[in-house]
Design a protein around this motif. Structure first.
Motif, PDB file in Angstrom:
ATOM      1  N   GLN A  21     -90.939  37.087 -41.470  1.00  0.00           N
ATOM      2  CA  GLN A  21     -90.379  36.835 -40.149  1.00  0.00           C
ATOM      3  C   GLN A  21     -88.947  37.366 -40.019  1.00  0.00           C
ATOM      4  O   GLN A  21     -88.318  37.174 -38.979  1.00  0.00           O
ATOM      5  CB  GLN A  21     -90.379  35.331 -39.859  1.00  0.00           C
ATOM      6  CG  GLN A  21     -91.762  34.710 -39.768  1.00  0.00           C
ATOM      7  CD  GLN A  21     -91.697  33.247 -39.378  1.00  0.00           C
ATOM      8  OE1 GLN A  21     -90.645  32.629 -39.398  1.00  0.00           O
ATOM      9  NE2 GLN A  21     -92.844  32.679 -39.034  1.00  0.00           N
ATOM     10  N   ALA A  53    -101.669  41.035 -32.643  1.00  0.00           N
ATOM     11  CA  ALA A  53    -102.032  39.766 -33.273  1.00  0.00           C
ATOM     12  C   ALA A  53    -100.942  39.297 -34.224  1.00  0.00           C
ATOM     13  O   ALA A  53    -100.563  38.115 -34.219  1.00  0.00           O
ATOM     14  CB  ALA A  53    -103.361  39.915 -34.015  1.00  0.00           C
ATOM     15  N   ARG A  54    -100.423  40.207 -35.018  1.00  0.00           N
ATOM     16  CA  ARG A  54     -99.366  39.825 -35.957  1.00  0.00           C
ATOM     17  C   ARG A  54     -98.102  39.431 -35.220  1.00  0.00           C
ATOM     18  O   ARG A  54     -97.435  38.459 -35.582  1.00  0.00           O
ATOM     19  CB  ARG A  54     -99.079  40.982 -36.912  1.00  0.00           C
ATOM     20  CG  ARG A  54     -98.056  40.647 -37.996  1.00  0.00           C
ATOM     21  CD  ARG A  54     -97.730  41.855 -38.838  1.00  0.00           C
ATOM     22  NE  ARG A  54     -96.712  41.556 -39.830  1.00  0.00           N
ATOM     23  CZ  ARG A  54     -96.044  42.484 -40.505  1.00  0.00           C
ATOM     24  NH1 ARG A  54     -96.306  43.777 -40.308  1.00  0.00           N
ATOM     25  NH2 ARG A  54     -95.127  42.130 -41.390  1.00  0.00           N
ATOM     26  N   ARG A  55     -97.770  40.172 -34.164  1.00  0.00           N
ATOM     27  CA  ARG A  55     -96.561  39.856 -33.393  1.00  0.00           C
ATOM     28  C   ARG A  55     -96.684  38.463 -32.760  1.00  0.00           C
ATOM     29  O   ARG A  55     -95.733  37.668 -32.817  1.00  0.00           O
ATOM     30  CB  ARG A  55     -96.327  40.908 -32.320  1.00  0.00           C
ATOM     31  CG  ARG A  55     -95.089  40.623 -31.476  1.00  0.00           C
ATOM     32  CD  ARG A  55     -94.706  41.799 -30.606  1.00  0.00           C
ATOM     33  NE  ARG A  55     -95.778  42.206 -29.711  1.00  0.00           N
ATOM     34  CZ  ARG A  55     -96.489  43.312 -29.866  1.00  0.00           C
ATOM     35  NH1 ARG A  55     -96.250  44.131 -30.872  1.00  0.00           N
ATOM     36  NH2 ARG A  55     -97.446  43.621 -29.010  1.00  0.00           N
ATOM     37  N   SER A  56     -97.820  38.167 -32.170  1.00  0.00           N
ATOM     38  CA  SER A  56     -98.015  36.852 -31.551  1.00  0.00           C
ATOM     39  C   SER A  56     -97.903  35.740 -32.575  1.00  0.00           C
ATOM     40  O   SER A  56     -97.296  34.695 -32.311  1.00  0.00           O
ATOM     41  CB  SER A  56     -99.387  36.799 -30.864  1.00  0.00           C
ATOM     42  OG  SER A  56     -99.450  37.712 -29.791  1.00  0.00           O
ATOM     43  N   ARG A  57     -98.473  35.972 -33.742  1.00  0.00           N
ATOM     44  CA  ARG A  57     -98.423  34.959 -34.803  1.00  0.00           C
ATOM     45  C   ARG A  57     -96.978  34.717 -35.249  1.00  0.00           C
ATOM     46  O   ARG A  57     -96.567  33.564 -35.430  1.00  0.00           O
ATOM     47  CB  ARG A  57     -99.293  35.420 -35.979  1.00  0.00           C
ATOM     48  CG  ARG A  57     -99.482  34.385 -37.068  1.00  0.00           C
ATOM     49  CD  ARG A  57    -100.627  34.774 -37.986  1.00  0.00           C
ATOM     50  NE  ARG A  57    -100.426  36.072 -38.605  1.00  0.00           N
ATOM     51  CZ  ARG A  57    -101.151  37.160 -38.305  1.00  0.00           C
ATOM     52  NH1 ARG A  57    -102.103  37.098 -37.390  1.00  0.00           N
ATOM     53  NH2 ARG A  57    -100.914  38.319 -38.912  1.00  0.00           N
ATOM     54  N   LEU A  58     -96.212  35.783 -35.395  1.00  0.00           N
ATOM     55  CA  LEU A  58     -94.820  35.634 -35.818  1.00  0.00           C
ATOM     56  C   LEU A  58     -93.985  34.923 -34.757  1.00  0.00           C
ATOM     57  O   LEU A  58     -93.179  34.041 -35.078  1.00  0.00           O
ATOM     58  CB  LEU A  58     -94.212  37.005 -36.124  1.00  0.00           C
ATOM     59  CG  LEU A  58     -94.710  37.709 -37.390  1.00  0.00           C
ATOM     60  CD1 LEU A  58     -94.085  39.092 -37.513  1.00  0.00           C
ATOM     61  CD2 LEU A  58     -94.396  36.889 -38.628  1.00  0.00           C
ATOM     62  N   GLU A  62     -94.936  32.818 -32.505  1.00  0.00           N
ATOM     63  CA  GLU A  62     -95.311  31.412 -32.376  1.00  0.00           C
ATOM     64  C   GLU A  62     -94.797  30.564 -33.535  1.00  0.00           C
ATOM     65  O   GLU A  62     -94.543  29.372 -33.369  1.00  0.00           O
ATOM     66  CB  GLU A  62     -96.833  31.278 -32.272  1.00  0.00           C
ATOM     67  CG  GLU A  62     -97.408  31.741 -30.949  1.00  0.00           C
ATOM     68  CD  GLU A  62     -96.811  30.999 -29.765  1.00  0.00           C
ATOM     69  OE1 GLU A  62     -96.636  29.769 -29.861  1.00  0.00           O
ATOM     70  OE2 GLU A  62     -96.510  31.654 -28.754  1.00  0.00           O
ATOM     71  N   THR A  63     -94.649  31.161 -34.704  1.00  0.00           N
ATOM     72  CA  THR A  63     -94.295  30.370 -35.887  1.00  0.00           C
ATOM     73  C   THR A  63     -92.825  30.476 -36.294  1.00  0.00           C
ATOM     74  O   THR A  63     -92.354  29.653 -37.082  1.00  0.00           O
ATOM     75  CB  THR A  63     -95.160  30.791 -37.091  1.00  0.00           C
ATOM     76  OG1 THR A  63     -94.986  32.202 -37.332  1.00  0.00           O
ATOM     77  CG2 THR A  63     -96.631  30.523 -36.811  1.00  0.00           C
TER      78      THR A  63
END
Length: 265
Positions: free
Chosen positions: A123, A165-170, A172-173
């Motif tokens: 991140q 998908a990876r960008r959204s996951r990062l 959000e977390t």
């Protein structure tokens, strides 16, 4: 509490026992490599405080695998072909790092600002190299340093170029904190910013990471179109405006192309 401490000690000892063989081999190779002359089993054992039998077994195994070579007298060992190959590649990588640093030095001199080469690490943004300008910033970062993605020019650029998908996951977390009055903490707003970055091909930091500090970042794009990292300039806002920084973008893009060539060499 005592039981917990004993269990922790046992766990540490168990971990050490698993790691020990690897580190014994590395210590042995390092000792032989830096020695001014071929060495005997007895010399190695004395320096590493290991039993001669253990050292002999390690040397025989490493000789068989090509990491060590035995001198004609049969008693002395020196580095073998495998170790020489690794050393050669390490030197080559060192040369490449020197070339990349020279590129950043030239860029820093031309733009009159601190310049760095970064990549994405989880991140965070990982600093691979950095060259300070003659008027240093309040922020001092060394290669290996980590900074947030959501409020830095390099970070936003790198986030904008990874898959959705990876960008959204990062997003959000990640732990988004307001570091300055201009830090964007709203995740929806951040997504919009990243879409704009992806469209224009560069990213800005308008005092979002640190008060009085601006930045501009452009991508380092590999031969297959993959973004390998970012090149950025950092400057104090009283020394360089964002408008003037944007005028320097072609110089950053040229440096980014030069960095790619060092990776392909």
């Amino acid at each position: 509490m005592q039981r917990d401490d004993d269990q922790l000690d046992d766990a540490n000892q168990e971990a050490d026992s698993r790691r020990a063989p690897v580190f014994r081999i590395l210590d042995l190779l390092r000792f032989i490599t830096v020695s001014a002359h071929p060495v005997t089993v007895a010399e190695i054992a004395s320096d590493l405080s290991l039993p001669r039998g253990t050292v002999h077994r390690l040397c025989v195994r490493l000789e068989r695998e090509g990491w060590l070579a035995r001198e004609p007298d049969g008693r002395h060992f020196t580095i073998g072909a495998q170790a020489e190959m690794v050393a050669s590649h390490a030197q080559q990588h060192s040369s490449r790092r020197a070339s990349r640093h020279s590129i950043l030095e030239r860029l820093s001199e031309r733009v009159g600002a601190t310049c760095n080469f970064t990549t994405l690490s989880g991140q965070d943004v990982l600093y691979l190299d950095r060259v300070e300008t003659s008027w240093p910033l309040a922020l001092q970062l060394r290669p290996g340093s980590l900074v947030p993605t959501y409020c830095t020019a390099s970070g936003k650029l790198l986030l904008a170029t990874i898959d959705d998908a990876r960008r959204s996951r990062l997003i959000e977390t990640m732990d988004i904190q307001r570091l300055t009055e201009r830090t964007v903490t709203d995740r929806a707003h951040l997504r919009t910013m990243l879409s704009n970055v992806a469209a224009c091909g560069y990213a800005l930091d308008d005092e979002e990471f640190m008060p009085g500090l601006i930045a501009l970042a452009v991508p380092v794009i590999g031969p297959r179109g993959r973004v390998l990292g970012a090149v950025a300039l950092h400057a104090r806002s009283d020394q360089l405006s964002l408008k003037d920084a944007l005028e320097l973008r072609p110089l950053l893009q040229a440096a980014a192309r030069d960095l790619v060539r060092t990776m392909r060499a």
